[in-house]
Design an enzyme around this catalytic site. Structure first.
Site, PDB file in Angstrom:
ATOM      1  N   GLU A 182       0.837  -1.211   0.000  1.00 33.63           N
ATOM      2  CA  GLU A 182       0.000   0.000   0.000  1.00 33.63           C
ATOM      3  C   GLU A 182       0.871   1.261   0.000  1.00 33.63           C
ATOM      4  O   GLU A 182       0.535   2.249  -0.659  1.00 33.63           O
ATOM      5  CB  GLU A 182      -0.954  -0.027   1.202  1.00 33.63           C
ATOM      6  N   GLU A 201      -3.760  -9.538   3.758  1.00 34.28           N
ATOM      7  CA  GLU A 201      -4.592  -9.186   4.916  1.00 34.28           C
ATOM      8  C   GLU A 201      -5.734 -10.176   5.145  1.00 34.28           C
ATOM      9  O   GLU A 201      -6.089 -10.486   6.275  1.00 34.28           O
ATOM     10  CB  GLU A 201      -5.165  -7.768   4.752  1.00 34.28           C
TER      11      GLU A 201
HETATM   12  C1  3H9 Z   1      -1.434  -5.021   7.052  1.00 29.72           C
HETATM   13  O1  3H9 Z   1      -0.458  -4.689   6.448  1.00 29.72           O
HETATM   14  C2  3H9 Z   1      -2.632  -4.132   7.268  1.00 29.72           C
HETATM   15  C3  3H9 Z   1      -2.655  -2.971   6.340  1.00 29.72           C
HETATM   16  O2  3H9 Z   1      -3.345  -3.300   5.147  1.00 29.72           O
HETATM   17  C4  3H9 Z   1      -3.441  -1.815   6.912  1.00 29.72           C
HETATM   18  C5  3H9 Z   1      -2.958  -1.227   8.169  1.00 29.72           C
HETATM   19  C6  3H9 Z   1      -3.726  -0.010   8.583  1.00 29.72           C
HETATM   20  N1  3H9 Z   1       4.422  -7.527  11.913  1.00 29.72           N
HETATM   21  O3  3H9 Z   1       7.704 -15.263   8.903  1.00 29.72           O
HETATM   22  P1  3H9 Z   1       9.089 -15.090   9.422  1.00 29.72           P
HETATM   23  C7  3H9 Z   1       7.933 -11.230  12.346  1.00 29.72           C
HETATM   24  S1  3H9 Z   1      -1.535  -6.555   7.768  1.00 29.72           S
HETATM   25  C8  3H9 Z   1       5.164  -7.863  12.962  1.00 29.72           C
HETATM   26  O4  3H9 Z   1       9.608 -16.129  10.329  1.00 29.72           O
HETATM   27  P2  3H9 Z   1      10.112 -15.350   6.736  1.00 29.72           P
HETATM   28  C9  3H9 Z   1       7.641 -12.695  12.613  1.00 29.72           C
HETATM   29  O5  3H9 Z   1       6.712 -12.856  13.661  1.00 29.72           O
HETATM   30  C10 3H9 Z   1       0.066  -7.273   7.517  1.00 29.72           C
HETATM   31  N2  3H9 Z   1       6.052  -8.903  12.932  1.00 29.72           N
HETATM   32  O6  3H9 Z   1      10.157 -14.845   8.247  1.00 29.72           O
HETATM   33  C11 3H9 Z   1       9.012 -13.208  12.952  1.00 29.72           C
HETATM   34  O7  3H9 Z   1       9.301 -12.797  14.274  1.00 29.72           O
HETATM   35  P3  3H9 Z   1      10.163 -13.713  15.245  1.00 29.72           P
HETATM   36  C12 3H9 Z   1       0.225  -7.779   6.153  1.00 29.72           C
HETATM   37  C13 3H9 Z   1       6.160  -9.585  11.800  1.00 29.72           C
HETATM   38  O8  3H9 Z   1      11.343 -14.833   6.107  1.00 29.72           O
HETATM   39  C14 3H9 Z   1       9.906 -12.416  12.009  1.00 29.72           C
HETATM   40  O9  3H9 Z   1       9.156 -11.256  11.654  1.00 29.72           O
HETATM   41  N3  3H9 Z   1       1.499  -8.464   6.062  1.00 29.72           N
HETATM   42  C15 3H9 Z   1       5.417  -9.263  10.669  1.00 29.72           C
HETATM   43  O10 3H9 Z   1       9.781 -16.792   6.688  1.00 29.72           O
HETATM   44  C16 3H9 Z   1      10.289 -13.171  10.759  1.00 29.72           C
HETATM   45  O11 3H9 Z   1       9.108 -13.665  10.142  1.00 29.72           O
HETATM   46  C17 3H9 Z   1       1.623  -9.778   6.309  1.00 29.72           C
HETATM   47  O12 3H9 Z   1       0.674 -10.452   6.608  1.00 29.72           O
HETATM   48  C18 3H9 Z   1       4.508  -8.194  10.746  1.00 29.72           C
HETATM   49  N4  3H9 Z   1       3.759  -7.816   9.706  1.00 29.72           N
HETATM   50  O13 3H9 Z   1       8.868 -14.616   6.087  1.00 29.72           O
HETATM   51  C19 3H9 Z   1       2.998 -10.337   6.168  1.00 29.72           C
HETATM   52  N5  3H9 Z   1       5.735 -10.137   9.679  1.00 29.72           N
HETATM   53  O14 3H9 Z   1      11.478 -13.848  14.569  1.00 29.72           O
HETATM   54  C20 3H9 Z   1       3.287 -11.286   7.292  1.00 29.72           C
HETATM   55  C21 3H9 Z   1       6.670 -10.947  10.175  1.00 29.72           C
HETATM   56  O15 3H9 Z   1      10.186 -12.944  16.533  1.00 29.72           O
HETATM   57  N6  3H9 Z   1       4.633 -11.811   7.253  1.00 29.72           N
HETATM   58  N7  3H9 Z   1       6.939 -10.620  11.462  1.00 29.72           N
HETATM   59  O16 3H9 Z   1       9.398 -14.990  15.327  1.00 29.72           O
HETATM   60  C22 3H9 Z   1       5.021 -12.783   6.405  1.00 29.72           C
HETATM   61  O17 3H9 Z   1       4.293 -13.268   5.576  1.00 29.72           O
HETATM   62  C23 3H9 Z   1       6.421 -13.308   6.561  1.00 29.72           C
HETATM   63  O18 3H9 Z   1       6.859 -12.957   7.832  1.00 29.72           O
HETATM   64  C24 3H9 Z   1       7.431 -12.768   5.521  1.00 29.72           C
HETATM   65  C25 3H9 Z   1       8.858 -13.226   5.932  1.00 29.72           C
HETATM   66  C26 3H9 Z   1       7.085 -13.324   4.152  1.00 29.72           C
HETATM   67  C27 3H9 Z   1       7.429 -11.266   5.501  1.00 29.72           C
END
Ligand code: 3H9
Length: 695
Positions: free
Chosen positions: A105, A125
């Site tokens: 976004e 999301e």
């Molecule tokens: C959103 O964006 C809403 C908006 O539209 C509007 C807002 C107003 N936040 O998965 P990993 C942490 S909703 C906080 O093991 P990978 C995760 O917990 C969001 N923390 O790594 C982990 O922590 P820890 C939309 C986050 O390389 C560490 O980062 N976005 C977030 O296998 C590593 O993560 C998503 O849904 C976060 N957003 O994969 C994306 N994301 O080491 C969600 C990750 O302490 N994330 N962490 O356990 C993912 O899909 C994967 O983490 C990603 C990396 C592909 C990015």
């Protein structure tokens, strides 16, 4: 300005760089920093263009989900993105890694987008029970075709650069491998071409083909049964095609807030974090796993072949052992059929398929061929005697340091380990069928299993792209122990008056992928029959024992594989069978039971009460370390609806006192089955939740 976002001027370009490891999530500091830096760039007269890029492994991967459910801190992301979009100077987003959610976004709020060749884009999301809440539903369909925006937003799927560029989501693909340098070079090119700010919100929305939204609503109602977010995504995108952007954005925000306050959002985010927490165990912290490249599998039935395929697809080498050459040949043909399926689904290239069969897979009848395996997974007939015999042979042949794993689903891994001189190298690895598809792997830690072997079990699961859960040793481990218990509760419901079809329907409506009687038919009724016979000598006489499943087995009705079980299967389609109802009715008569009407809600309440009560015992005994381990098990291996977060999250949501009251009420009918677990009683007395035990 904060440390999370810094600004620097390179000639006439302001470079705004985000640094918020690990995934550059949009925490309050990042939001404030971005807004502040964009304002600074606009105020600086030497600056003619702005670049937004990120340090580390990825561009912004979304909002900071850890902030969800907490009081909101200004500035909001929509406001920050409006500031970016309103910049009078052209803004370039230079993208790499996974540009997800709020990250995409932000990129859509910028005026131009350049990406590294292996960047991936998505709005996930919906998988968190939300919709893109910072303009994604309004800006994406202004840039890419509406159908594509609808698909990306309602599925959460990630797309690659080629697709993004073709659709118009990225303007250029970088030829420098550093996003910062690539962004600056691109901004300078744009300036030299006289390009101006190009706010996405000012573009007209692409138009949608007739019927697109209604079809999507109907499809999603089936595919994402029970979930609110997908329908809201459709509504918001439809708004984009009909309303001015300001109104569309306001509606999107209202939908987002609604979903944010809902139980489905908390459940799905609980699932997200639990799956990342589940492998973090004190016993393997700082313990290095052993190297794993060569896998042995003993037994080439459905399970063994599935484990072999799962390992082959992960790039490992597999030697499969069967009792004779004819069985080994049959196993080879099952393995190659499963791999062909992967080729058909586009998951495996024909060349990789040929390479696997020529170089990475062998099926033989000679145990000696396992001498060099790093790990051997036994997947033979579920009998302790047979398994003990296999482990004796493996112990004699396998190299020192090789891990000997059993895929047993119920049996005592300690007893199996005792058959070897290396119990520290023995572990349970409980795969779920079909093993190359199902995500769950229970890592069963026996009394003498070493921490290094546990760490290797988890590392092996990661290689296979599975979610591993640690379980202690007990009959059925975490998942099947719970299943035996809730299945028994459902047998009780059937004897009391519901039909197996009522039970399955109520639970599918609740959100389960399948009802317990359909599951039993799929697994094979003979499996449960063998377990019941094995446990018969230790059965407590006070335990209610429904016999209708045994009656079916006595008639060779073993479920799907024999075309009849609880259901009749014609061309794979199940239908109800009056004979089953007669068998059940006869059992009621024999026991003097008068059938009662049982509501769907009552079926669900009993099912959940049984599951949660037994889970509380599993926790208290230390079989599962934390409630989240139970949730991850049920979500990934038992078809529990992800949007309910797992049984422990569900219990916290409806209230532990309600669950305890249900159990106490039911104990008036059967005080053996329905004894409240002491942990559950304690939590209620102390006003605590299961989440409090997750640490
Ligand atoms: C959103 O964006 C809403 C908006 O539209 C509007 C807002 C107003 N936040 O998965 P990993 C942490 S909703 C906080 O093991 P990978 C995760 O917990 C969001 N923390 O790594 C982990 O922590 P820890 C939309 C986050 O390389 C560490 O980062 N976005 C977030 O296998 C590593 O993560 C998503 O849904 C976060 N957003 O994969 C994306 N994301 O080491 C969600 C990750 O302490 N994330 N962490 O356990 C993912 O899909 C994967 O983490 C990603 C990396 C592909 C990015």
């Amino acid at each position: 300005m904060t440390n999370a976002v810094k600004i620097e001027t390179v000639e006439n370009v302001a470079v705004i760089e985000v640094s918020n490891p690990p995934v550059n999530a949009l925490s309050q500091a990042v939001r404030a920093g971005l807004a502040d830096c964009v304002a600074q760039a606009n105020a600086n007269e030497t600056v003619q263009a702005v670049v937004i890029c990120c340090e580390g492994r990825t561009f912004i991967a979304g909002a900071d989900i850890r902030e969800f459910g907490k009081p909101h801190a200004e500035p909001s992301l929509p406001a920050v993105i409006e500031t970016i979009e309103a910049s009078a100077k052209p803004v370039v987003a230079s993208l790499h890694g996974t540009v997800l959610g709020g990250g995409l976004e932000v990129a859509l709020g910028a005026h131009y987008r350049i990406a590294q060749p292996n960047t991936r884009f998505g709005l996930p999301e919906v998988t968190l029970g939300l919709l893109p809440g910072a303009g994604g539903t309004q800006r994406l369909p202004r840039v890419v075709p509406v159908k594509m925006a609808l698909d990306m937003i309602t599925s959460g799927r990630q797309i690659k650069v080629a697709e993004a560029q073709e659709a118009g989501l990225v303007d250029a693909v970088a030829d420098q491998d550093d996003p910062r340098t690539a962004g600056i070079a691109y901004a300078m090119t744009l300036l030299s071409e006289g390009k101006l700010a190009r706010p996405t919100g000012a573009l007209p929305c692409n138009s949608a083909e007739d019927g697109l939204f209604d079809t999507a609503r109907a499809t999603l109602a089936k595919k994402m049964r029970g979930q609110f977010a997908p329908q809201k995504c459709v509504d918001a995108i439809e708004n984009a095609t009909k309303l001015p952007i300001t109104e569309g954005l306001a509606q999107e925000r209202a939908f987002f807030q609604d979903l944010m306050n809902g139980d489905q959002r908390s459940a799905l985010i609980h699932a997200f974090f639990s799956e990342r927490q589940v492998g973090k165990l004190p016993e393997i912290k700082d313990v290095s796993p052993r190297d794993i490249a060569a896998i042995g599998v003993v037994g080439g039935g459905t399970m063994g072949a599935g484990i072999a395929v799962s390992s082959l697809l992960a790039g490992l080498t597999v030697t499969l052992i069967e009792r004779d050459q004819a069985s080994a040949d049959r196993a080879t043909s099952s393995v190659s059929k499963m791999l062909e399926g992967s080729v058909k689904r586009g998951k495996l290239s024909q060349a990789a398929f040929d390479d696997i069969l020529a170089n990475r897979f062998a099926a033989t009848s000679d145990y000696q061929d396992l001498a060099n395996a790093d790990i051997v997974v036994e997947a033979v007939f579920e009998s302790l005697e047979v398994k003990k015999d296999v482990f004796g042979q493996l112990d004699a042949i396998c190299k020192p340091g090789a891990i000997l794993a059993s895929n047993t689903s119920y049996l005592d891994v300690n007893a199996i380990a005792e058959m070897t001189k290396r119990p520290e190298d023995v572990i349970g690895l409980h795969f779920f069928s079909p093993a190359h598809v199902m995500k769950l792997l229970e890592v069963v830690v026996a009394d003498k299993t070493s921490a290094e072997v546990v760490a290797t079990g988890f590392a092996f699961a990661k290689k296979l792209r599975k979610v591993a859960v640690r379980s202690g040793v007990c009959d059925g481990f975490i998942g099947n122990r719970l299943l035996s218990h809730y299945r028994q509760a459902m047998d009780g419901v059937v004897i009391a008056g519901a039909s197996p079809y009522d039970v399955d329907r109520a639970l599918v409506n609740f959100g389960m992928a399948m009802g317990p009687f359909s599951v039993a038919d799929l697994a094979g009724l003979d499996i449960g029959w063998a377990t019941r016979k094995r446990l018969a000598p230790t059965r407590d006489p006070r335990e209610m024992y429904a016999e209708f499943s045994d009656r079916l087995c006595e008639k060779d009705r073993f479920g799907r594989k024999t075309g009849r079980g609880f259901y009749i299967y014609e061309d794979g389609k199940p239908s109800a069978d009056p004979e089953v109802l007669e068998i059940i009715a006869a059992e009621r008569t024999d026991n003097g039971v008068k059938a009662q009407e049982i509501s769907d809600q009552e079926i669900v309440d009993r099912y959940m009460a049984a599951m949660i009560n037994e889970a509380a015992r599993v926790l208290e005994e230390g079989i599962a370390l934390r409630p989240l381990d139970v949730d991850v098990t049920l979500l990934n291996g038992y078809g529990f609806p992800r949007w309910r977060g797992g049984p422990m999250q569900y219990a916290d949501t409806v209230g532990l006192d309600k669950i305890l009251n249900d159990i106490k009420r039911l104990s008036q009918e059967d005080d053996f089955m329905w004894q409240p677990a002491p942990l559950l009683e304690r939590l209620v007395a102390e006003g605590k939740t299961f989440a409090d035990l997750n640490g």
